[in-house]
Each structure stands twice: as structure tokens, then as C-alpha cells.
Design a protein around this motif. Structure first.
Motif, mmCIF file in Angstrom:
data_model
loop_
_atom_site.group_PDB
_atom_site.id
_atom_site.type_symbol
_atom_site.label_atom_id
_atom_site.label_comp_id
_atom_site.label_asym_id
_atom_site.label_seq_id
_atom_site.Cartn_x
_atom_site.Cartn_y
_atom_site.Cartn_z
ATOM 1 N N GLN B 160 -21.760 12.930 62.125
ATOM 2 C CA GLN B 160 -20.665 12.840 63.088
ATOM 3 C C GLN B 160 -21.164 12.901 64.536
ATOM 4 O OE1 GLN B 160 -17.539 12.364 61.699
ATOM 5 N NE2 GLN B 160 -17.016 11.774 63.788
ATOM 6 N N LYS B 163 -22.730 9.681 65.534
ATOM 7 C CA LYS B 163 -21.681 8.670 65.720
ATOM 8 C C LYS B 163 -21.063 8.828 67.105
ATOM 9 C CE LYS B 163 -17.503 6.739 65.263
ATOM 10 N NZ LYS B 163 -16.403 6.966 66.174
ATOM 11 N N VAL B 186 -25.299 0.397 59.732
ATOM 12 C CA VAL B 186 -24.546 1.614 59.401
ATOM 13 C C VAL B 186 -23.529 1.278 58.322
ATOM 14 C CG1 VAL B 186 -23.022 3.419 60.274
ATOM 15 C CG2 VAL B 186 -24.823 2.489 61.747
ATOM 16 N N VAL B 189 -20.133 6.939 57.691
ATOM 17 C CA VAL B 189 -20.217 8.081 58.610
ATOM 18 C C VAL B 189 -19.828 9.322 57.815
ATOM 19 C CG1 VAL B 189 -19.354 9.129 60.732
ATOM 20 C CG2 VAL B 189 -19.575 6.643 60.564
#
Lengths: 399, 401, 221
Positions: B160, B163, B186, B189
């Protein structure tokens, strides 16, 4: 009325109720003594941990691969795309005011002699270990200097490892196998004991380059630097940072100075000591409620006496001072005995459990004494005000 | 004399000295409050850590490369070894039928960049099994897919924090980022885990284990996480792993195995010891409160000499007088214990509201032992003054005043 | 030296007002021997309390040694009491944990008199009341008469001009009561003003001047 007289009267009163006064003071004694014993243990642990840390000396700087901000290990110690090399260590060692540089790899392998074998810690190091880590060689000598880049296969054994592998025969000059390679034993280190949960005696020291080869690594895990005591840490830190940035083209390493370590360690340990002092302080708090209670009892018991004193001409302030002094006498007697008891217990701990680090924390002892004075004042004030406010006529009549 | 009468007699005696009684109750409750709070904090910390460890996965065995024979030292958590743990070693472990899942782990640090933003990040190489073993959950996209353990694939799952820092408010899934000099897409997440012990998954990029090894140019694994099929199978699995690795490493036993319950047990023991130490230091204050009870009881015996004399004259036995005073001490102490418990509970509630992420819990045994200790204190410290009252000579007592 | 002008003292007891002193006018000269008599509840104790500055009248004017004392505050009154008034109580009021000598010493301690002088004066006082041999006895080791002697010694230790006695023989047997009265009267002969409360007629008649109180009013001067 002179202060001496007030104290004297208060003292006589305290003495006249022996049992009651002893019990009241005992509360203070226990409180103060426990504060002193606890802070002494806290201070002892503090000193113990700091010596553990400073036995390497205080003028140390460690460089780690990878950029980290916290004190924890980053993944970079295990593997990184931007290694910290032996060459980095060598050029750091050539910096002005850097006395020695030590590229370090730590690992684990099997050590074999003819008959015996043992799995233990392998430290890939340079010749500067005795100087930087302040460990002496007991027999033989340490790894030779100026062989960092292309060293010969020499090994130096820790005290315990030497005893395990060679028992009573001399290990010097003997051949041993570490992993798959053969080494010749150059020396044995003196006994050092546990350090931060790591047994320094159950280790073998080999040259860094050999260790990197054995462990199939590119990067060392850490470079320890010893710098000139008389120089500014900040300046050296900057020098190191500049040099490595020039060599790597970017800031892909972390520098931790022993100074920073010590400072954060120090503050953590101070908080710890303060916390145990607070724990002991709970008893002190209860002890002071004890004094408050007994003073309240004393005022209610002696109303007619207060009346008499007022009749024969004592002012309100005088009555106030009298009762306040009584509380003070109680708390100071308790405080002083508590201090002596605390010091006595600390000394006995020192004598009976020499392994436990204890150290008298004089700062806390003084504070404890001042606190016992304050407790006397605080616990004395309310009952003393109550005593001073009594109307003489009514006080005289009460029986 | 009936129990009820003894109680009401003591109660009237207490009522005449409200201030004094309030102060004793205060002293007692300070002690009880601090013992309660400290026990609750210690117990909560223990439960919190045990839970955290259990959240790491259930029936977990950690396989580390290397082994030391040093006793009492820590296991070789970070050291390197001449013989690596390899992907082939990891694969071989599937032969044990006690093992449910295997997550090989390779760790390193590398710069991660996207459009000029760069950050040094911990890279974790693993397989799809990691999600099951570590109970990870995703906020977006998918975790690593099931595939051959030694296949490289340019995909990654990000934490997180990564991100937020690299993609801000943009959609991250489907984007490409650069780890050192390689490009990865990616695919997911991770949901934020909050503070977890050991590893901060929020600040991490997870890639297939073979890709990580290629990235760091190494064959070795940092460790292997193994989940067994059952708790009972744990110790059999440990033996199996040791055998399998030994077989593959030319008969050499060169790995360290850490079972999850041994770690949990160690922490459990440490925290229980810590809680007990802290609580017993705090209970010194209970002894001080007990001394106060004794002191005040003594005062009240002296002040009520005439009353005792009268009771004796009216035919009270020594035992009855003894119990009268003990009951008085017990009542005051229990009042102190109850108010201390109440105060402790209130403070714990306030703490709970201020730190909602740390669940606080007051164990029942602490409540009962607080009450028991208070009662015991009263009886122990009350018995001397009460005996003095009981032994008093009726005539002299009556003649006093 | 004691001048009371239209003194009233009114107590509030629940809803009711009690007129304890009703328009008292009284002058007592230096060296006089005055007895105040009356049935219980007649206000004689209240009158003594007002004279002794332990109680303030509700209205009226009290002049002591040409100083109006009705306006003074608590601490000023305490200082005047200390210097000018000696008390003898029915219930003695000695502090139980102090010895006879220490009890006598207390007023001097309060007045801040140096230790040396204190010791000397205590010795003199003990001789005056005939208790030299009892100096270090505590009250519970003394008889009633001896206790009252200690109290008298304490009352005169500051050499006050006024001696106030509240039923000084009330708690004593006949013989020691007589001894005490003689002791107090001998002090009066040394020019000390003596005011004594009693409900004992024989005792009251020994005074040069007798005041009788009924329902808060002086009925006989």
C-alpha cells in the motif's frame, strides 16, 4: 516562637506515638527504598548496555548497503543490486582521519579438522579486527595486513571454537576445512563472551574476500570504520558519504555512527529507568496517603489540645506550622531510613548477585529525598489547615 | 453474635469516621488500580503478540539456511552460508505428505522507479503460496499466479505504501514499473496490514521468486516458509524436512528449523514473566496500603478502649471482639479493592478509546486476585490490632477515661 | 483595667435565639478579686469567655488596659491572651504526653522566649506551686491536685496581670480544692487580678467582690 522549638515539639509528639509513627514512616520507607532499588537496577542495566555498546570504542561508524532510515536491517543486507565492495572499504580506509576500515560478512558454515567438526559462525573480516573491535589475540597472530583484495587462506579461531576442535593440542599452524576450502590457523582470540546474544568465542575469522567467495556474494554486509577521536563525527560522515557517492554514483548506502546508536540507546534506557521509578513511585504515593490519614487522625484526636494552645496565645499560623512540622518530621524520618534501606539493599544485591548490574542512581536518590519532603508538606497541609481553622472556644470544650 | 450483626456493628463504626475511611480506601485503591492496569497492559501485550504471530500463518515452519551449534545464541537469521537453500530444495519438500504449502522466499533491496520517481524498496521473491501461508489479502487485482517455481515472469504485487508513493491517486494495476533495470507489470495491490511484527508488507514489492533471484544474481533463498496440513503433523514435517534436505546436501544437516509454536511460546513466556514482575512491583504499594490499614486499626482500637471494655462487660468473647475489628478492616479493604478495580476499568476504557488499534483486556483472574489480595492484606495487617483489642482487660479498658 | 460596656452575646440555637449575656456593664480594677456566681445556664461561662478573649460579644464595647479589643482579629487576640491572661480550667487541660515542666513551658515557647530563661522560669514556677520534685512526671503520674498546680504554674508563667479561673476546684476533692484556692488567692495578694467562676457559695464569698448572674443579667454587684 523559634523554628527549633516547633520542630522539637513536633518531634516529641511523633516520638510519643511510637507504634503509630513507626508504621506511618514504614510506608514511606518502603516507598523510598523501592524507588531507590528499582532505579539502581535501571541505572545498572543502563550502564551495562552502554558498556556492551562502547566496548568497541565510541569512535566507530558503520556503513550498510541500501538506503534505510530506521535502525532495523533492510533487505539490502541479504542481497542488493548495488553492492558495497571490499574496494569500497579499502578506499574508505585511505580517507583522512580514518584509522582503519573493516569490511564484514557474516555467515554460517561447517568447520572440520581431521577428526572433529562443528557448525558455527563465520566472520569474513580484515586485519583491523583487534584494533576496531578491541579484541586481543591470545595466541599466534591475526590475519595479515594489506591482503584485502587477494588474501591467502588463513583463519583465526575464537576461544571456544579452538577448544572444541583442538581440545588441548595447539591449533596454531594446523589445517582446517571451512565449507569446501582449506585454511591454515594463524591464531586464537582471547575469551570475549556473549555480546548482544552473539557468542563471540564460537566463531572463526577469515579474510573478507574468501568469505564472499565461499558464500557466493558480491556485497559485504557492513563496513566498520574507526576514526580519529579528535575529529568531528559530522565531518567524517560527510567525507564517507561524498566518497561513496563518487564511487557509486548515488546514495545507495546508510551510515550509522556509534554516537547516534548510543544516543538513541541512552534515551530508551533513560525512559526505562524513569518507568521503573514511576512503578516504585506508586508505593510512595500510597505512603503519602498514609501520612495524610495519620495526620487527619492526629488533628481529630488533639482538638482540645489545639484549643488549649490557642487559649494560651498561639496564633493560627503557629498551629499550622506545628502540624505541618509533624508531617514533615514523619516523612523525613521515613525518607532518610528509606534511603539507607534502599542503599543497603542495593549493596547487598551487588554482594550476593554479582552478575546483576546495579548502580546507585544518586540523582534519583536526591529526588527521592526531596519528594519525601514534598510529601510531608502536601500530606501535612490539609490537616494543618483544618487544625489552624478550629475555633479555640469550641476546641477547648470538645473532649 | 450473628454475621449480620457483626457486619452492621462494623459498618456503624466505619460510618463515624468517614474521612479516615475514605483515605484508606484511596490508598488501597491506588494500589489495586495500578496492579490492575499493569496486569491488563501486560496481558493485552501478550495476547496481541501471540495473535500477531498466529496471523503470520498457522502451522508454520520456517526453514533457514545454516546452523550453529552454539547453545543459547540466536539462530543464524541473517548470515550467509556456503551451501545455499535453493529452489530445488524447496520443491523437494513437497515429497513430505505432511506439508500443505511451501513459499520459498528471496529478499533484497533494489531501487524501484516510475517516471523519474525513485525509491529504494525491499523486494520479496516468492510464489502464489505466500498468500496462503502469510494470510495476505489484496485491495486490488490479483496475487502472483500459480506457476512453475523456477519460471521468471515480469509481474509484481505492490504494498500500500509503495502504491501511494509511486502512483498517488492513479490506478496502479496494469501499470509498468522499473526495478533496477528490469520492467515489471503491477498485477495487484496488497491491502494494508497496519503494523505487523517482523515484516512491513506495505513497504514491499513482491515478484516471482525466480525473477528476484535473477534480479539479485543469486541462486540462494533467504528462507522457506512451510505450512503443514495439521498441527499434529508439524513435528513429523520437521523430521521430514531435515531428512529431505540432508539427502540433498550430501548427508549434511545444515539448516535451522523454527516452528511457529516455539517462537510463540518463547514470547509468551517472556511476556508472562514481565507482566508478573511489573505487577509484583506495583503490589509493593498494596503492602504499604496494608500497613496503613494496620495503623488506623490500631488507632481505632486505642480510641475505642472504653467501648471494648463495655462490650466485654456486657459479655462479648475475645473471638467476637477479634472478628468485629477484622470485619471492619476487611470492609474497608474490599471497598478499596472495588473502587480500585472500578478506577482501573475506567482508565483502561479511556486508554482503549485513545488507542483503538491495541485491544485491551482485563483478565478475570486479575480481578479476583485483586479482591483476594485486598482481603488477605486486611486480615493479615488487621489481625494484630484486632488481637490487641480482643485481649484487653475489661476492667482497665472500662476505667480508661 | 477590664471595662465592659453594654455587652450582649446572642447565640443562634436552631431557630431560637438565646440571649446569653444581656447588657452587661462591668469594670474590674487592677488587683481586684472577683467571683462570678450563678446557676448553670446563667451565662457566667460566656462572660468569662468574653473577658478571656476566647469569645467575641455580639455587640458592646470591651476595653482591656485602655485598648479596645472588640475590633481585633484572631491572631491579635491570641497575642494579647499570651501576654495578659492566665487560664485555670476545671478540666486542667494538660497535654498528656508532655511532662509537668514541658507543660509549664508551652506559653513561653509560643512567645519565643530563649531556652535558658525558660528553664529558669519553669524551675521558679515549680517552686512557687510546690512541685519541684515532680518536674519530669507526666500528668497520668500526678494526682488531681498536683495536675491543677501544674496548670496554675502554666497560667502564671508569662506573669499575666489577669488570672481567670473556671471552677478551679470543680474536679478536686475537698482538701486539695482548698489548697488550690489558697494558692490562687496568694497570687492575688501579689497584685494579680483574679476572676473566678464558681457555683460554690462558700467559695464565691471568699472574694472581695461578688457578682451574681441570672439569665444573662447582673443582679448583684
Amino acid at each position: 516562637m523559634q523554628y527549633f522549638d516547633i520542630i522539637n515539639l513536633a518531634y516529641k509528639t511523633v516520638i510519643s506515638h511510637k507504634l503509630r509513627s513507626i508504621l506511618t514512616a514504614l510506608g514511606m520507607v518502603i516507598g523510598i527504598a523501592s524507588v531507590i532499588v528499582l532505579t539502581s537496577i535501571g541505572r545498572g542495566v543502563h550502564a551495562f548496555v552502554l558498556t556492551e555498546f562502547t566496548q568497541f570504542g565510541t569512535n566507530l561508524i558503520a556503513v550498510f548497503p541500501g538506503k534505510t532510515t530506521t535502525l532495523g536491517l533492510s533487505g539490502a543486507t541479504i542481497s542488493t543490486v548495488r553492492p558495497l565492495s571490499i574496494a569500497d572499504a579499502i578506499s574508505l580506509g585511505e580517507l583522512e582521519n580514518i584509522i582503519a576500515a573493516l569490511p564484514l560478512v557474516q555467515g554460517n558454515a561447517r568447520i572440520e579438522t581431521g577428526k572433529k567438526q562443528r557448525r558455527t559462525t563465520v566472520l569474513g573480516v580484515g586485519a583491523a579486527v583487534p584494533e576496531i573491535w578491541k579484541i586481543k589475540v591470545a595466541r599466534g597472530r591475526f590475519l595479515p595486513k594489506n591482503e584485502q583484495a587477494n588474501p591467502r587462506a588463513f583463519a583465526v579461531l575464537g576461544d571456544k571454537l579452538a577448544a572444541q576442535l583442538f581440545a588441548k593440542t595447539s591449533p596454531l599452524g594446523q589445517r582446517i576445512r571451512i565449507g569446501n576450502d582449506r585454511y591454515r590457523v594463524l591464531g586464537v582470540m582471547e575469551k570475549k563472551g556473549q555480546m548482544m546474544g552473539f557468542d563471540m568465542d564460537d566463531t572463526v575469522y577469515i579474510p573478507t574476500a574468501k568469505a564472499l567467495e565461499m558464500f557466493n556474494r558480491e556485497s559485504v554486509m557492513e563496513i566498520d570504520l574507526l576514526y580519529n577521536k579528535n575529529t568531528q563525527v559530522k565531518a567524517i560522515e560527510k567525507q564517507i558519504s561524498n566518497l561513496l557517492q563518487r564511487r557509486h554514483g548515488r546514495e545507495d548506502f546508510s551510515i550509522i555512527t556509534q554516537d547516534q546508536m548510543l544516543k538513541s540507546m541512552d534515551s530508551i534506557l533513560n525512559i526505562l529507568t524513569l518507568a521503573v521509578a514511576a512503578l516504585g513511585g506508586i508505593s510512595l504515593l500510597v505512603g503519602s496517603v498514609g501520612i495524610l490519614t495519620i495526620m487527619t487522625v492526629a488533628v481529630s484526636e488533639r482538638i482540645s489540645e489545639i484549643g488549649l494552645l490557642r487559649a494560651v496565645g498561639a496564633e493560627k499560623a503557629m498551629i499550622f506550622k506545628l502540624f505541618l512540622s509533624e508531617a514533615l518530621v514523619l516523612s523525613v524520618i521515613g525518607g532518610v531510613i528509606g534511603i539507607f534501606l534502599g542503599i543497603f539493599i542495593v549493596q547487598s544485591i551487588k554482594f550476593m548477585v554479582p552478575g546483576l548490574p546495579v548502580q546507585l542512581a544518586w540523582g534519583y536518590i536526591c529526588t527521592a529525598f526531596i519528594i519525601s519532603l514534598l510529601i510531608g508538606v502536601i500530606a501535612g497541609v490539609i490537616p494543618a489547615i483544618k487544625a489552624a481553622r478550629l475555633r479555640p472556644l469550641e476546641a477547648l470544650r470538645s473532649e | 453474635m450473628m454475621v449480620r450483626d457483626t457486619l452492621s456493628f462494623s459498618w456503624t463504626a466505619i460510618k463515624t469516621q468517614p474521612l479516615r475511611v475514605i483515605l484508606i480506601v484511596l490508598a488501597m485503591s491506588i494500589g489495586i488500580t495500578s496492579v490492575t492496569i499493569l496486569t491488563a497492559l501486560g496481558e493485552s501485550a501478550r495476547l496481541y503478540i501471540v495473535n500477531e504471530f498466529q496471523a503470520l500463518g498457522t502451522n508454520l515452519i520456517i526453514v533457514l539456511p545454516g546452523r550453529t551449534e552454539t547453545t543459547g545464541g540466536q539462530p543464524p537469521l541473517f548470515g550467509a552460508t556456503p551451501r545455499d537453500l535453493t529452489l530445488a530444495d524447496a520443491n523437494a519438500l513437497y515429497r513430505s505428505h505432511h506439508i500443505a504449502a511451501i513459499a520459498p522466499i528471496s529478499v533484497g533491496a533494489a531501487p524501484v522507479s516510475i517516471r523519474g520517481l525513485e525509491r529504494e524498496v525491499t523486494i520479496l521473491g516468492s510464489t502464489s503460496a505466500l498468500r496462503r501461508v502469510r494470510h495476505l489479502s489484496l485491495s486490488k487485482g490479483h496475487f502472483l499466479p500459480e506457476m512453475d517455481i523456477d519460471r521468471t515472469l515480469s509481474i509484481c504485487v505492490i504494498g500500500q505504501t509503495i502504491k501511494d508513493e509511486l502512483f498517488a491517486r492513479q490506478q496502479a494495476v496494469g501499470q509498468w514499473l522499473r526495478i533496477n533495470d528490469r520492467r515489471f507489470r503491477v498485477i495487484g495491490v496488497l491491502a494494508s496490514e497496519g503494523q505487523s511484527i517482523g515484516v512491513d508488507f506495505d513497504d514491499m514489492v513482491i515478484v516471482p521468486v525466480a525473477s528476484a533471484q535473477a534480479l539479485f544474481n543469486t541462486q540462494s533463498l533467504f528462507r522457506i516458509l512451510v505450512e503443514t496440513k495439521s498441527k499434529e503433523g508439524m513435528y513429523k514435517a520437521v523430521d521430514d524436512i531435515r531428512e529431505l534436505i540432508k539427502l540433498r546436501h550430501e548427508g549434511e544437516d545444515d539448516v535451522t528449523l523454527i516452528t511457529q509454536d516455539s517462537v510463540v511460546n518463547t514470547f509468551d513466556e517472556i511476556l508472562v514473566a514481565l507482566t508478573l514482575t511489573v505487577a509484583s512491583i506495583a503490589s509493593i504499594s498494596l503492602a504499604v496500603a496494608g500497613i496503613l490499614v494496620m495503623n488506623v486499626m490500631w488507632v481505632s482500637v486505642t480510641q475505642r478502649t472504653a467501648e471494648i471494655g463495655l462490650l466485654k462487660a456486657l459479655g462479648a468473647t475475645q473471638r467476637q471482639i477479634l472478628w468485629l475489628f477484622l470485619t471492619e478492616a476487611a470492609m474497608v479493604s474490599i471497598a478499596g479493592a472495588l473502587s480500585g478495580l472500578l478506577l482501573g476499568k475506567v482508565i483502561l476504557l479511556i486508554l482503549q478509546v485513545s488507542y483503538p488499534e491495541f485491544p485491551l483486556y482485563l483478565p478475570m483472574w486479575a480481578v479476583f486476585s485483586a479482591l483476594a489480595v485486598a482481603l488477605l492484606t486486611a486480615l493479615i495487617f488487621g489481625v494484630l490490632p484486632a488481637r490487641q483489642a480482643a485481649k484487653m482487660n475489661a476492667v482497665t479498658a472500662l476505667n480508661k477515661r | 483595667m477590664i471595662e465592659l460596656e453594654s455587652i450582649h452575646r446572642i447565640f443562634q440555637v436552631g431557630e431560637q435565639q438565646v440571649h446569653a449575656l444581656n447588657n452587661i456593664n462591668l469594670t474590674i480594677k487592677k488587683g481586684e478579686y472577683v467571683s462570678i456566681m450563678g446557676p448553670s445556664g446563667s451565662g457566667k461561662s460566656t462572660l468569662l469567655n468574653v473577658i478571656s478573649l476566647l469569645d467575641q460579644p455580639s455587640s458592646g464595647k470591651y476595653t482591656l488596659n485602655n485598648q479596645v479589643v472588640t475590633e481585633l482579629n484572631d491572631d491579635q487576640l491570641a497575642q494579647i491572651r499570651r501576654k495578659n491572661i492566665g487560664f485555670i480550667f476545671q478540666f486542667f487541660h494538660l497535654i498528656a504526653r508532655y511532662s509537668a515542666a514541658e507543660n509549664i513551658e508551652i506559653p513561653m515557647i509560643l512567645a519565643g522566649i530563649p531556652v535558658k530563661e525558660r528553664k529558669l522560669r519553669v524551675e521558679e514556677a515549680l517552686v512557687d506551686v510546690g512541685l519541684q520534685s515532680r518536674a519530669y512526671h507526666r500528668p497520668d503520674q500526678l494526682s488531681g491536685g498536683q495536675i491543677q498546680r501544674v496548670a496554675i504554674a502554666r497560667a502564671i508563667i508569662m506573669r499575666p496581670q489577669i488570672l481567670l479561673a473556671d471552677e478551679p476546684t470543680g474536679n478536686l476533692d475537698r482538701r486539695s480544692g482548698e489548697e488550690i484556692i489558697e494558692l490562687i488567692e496568694s497570687l492575688n495578694q501579689k497584685k494579680m487580678t483574679l476572676v473566678m467562676i464558681t457555683h460554690d457559695e462558700i467559695l464565691g464569698c471568699r472574694a472581695q467582690r461578688r457578682i451574681r448572674l441570672v439569665d444573662g443579667k447582673i443582679t448583684q454587684l
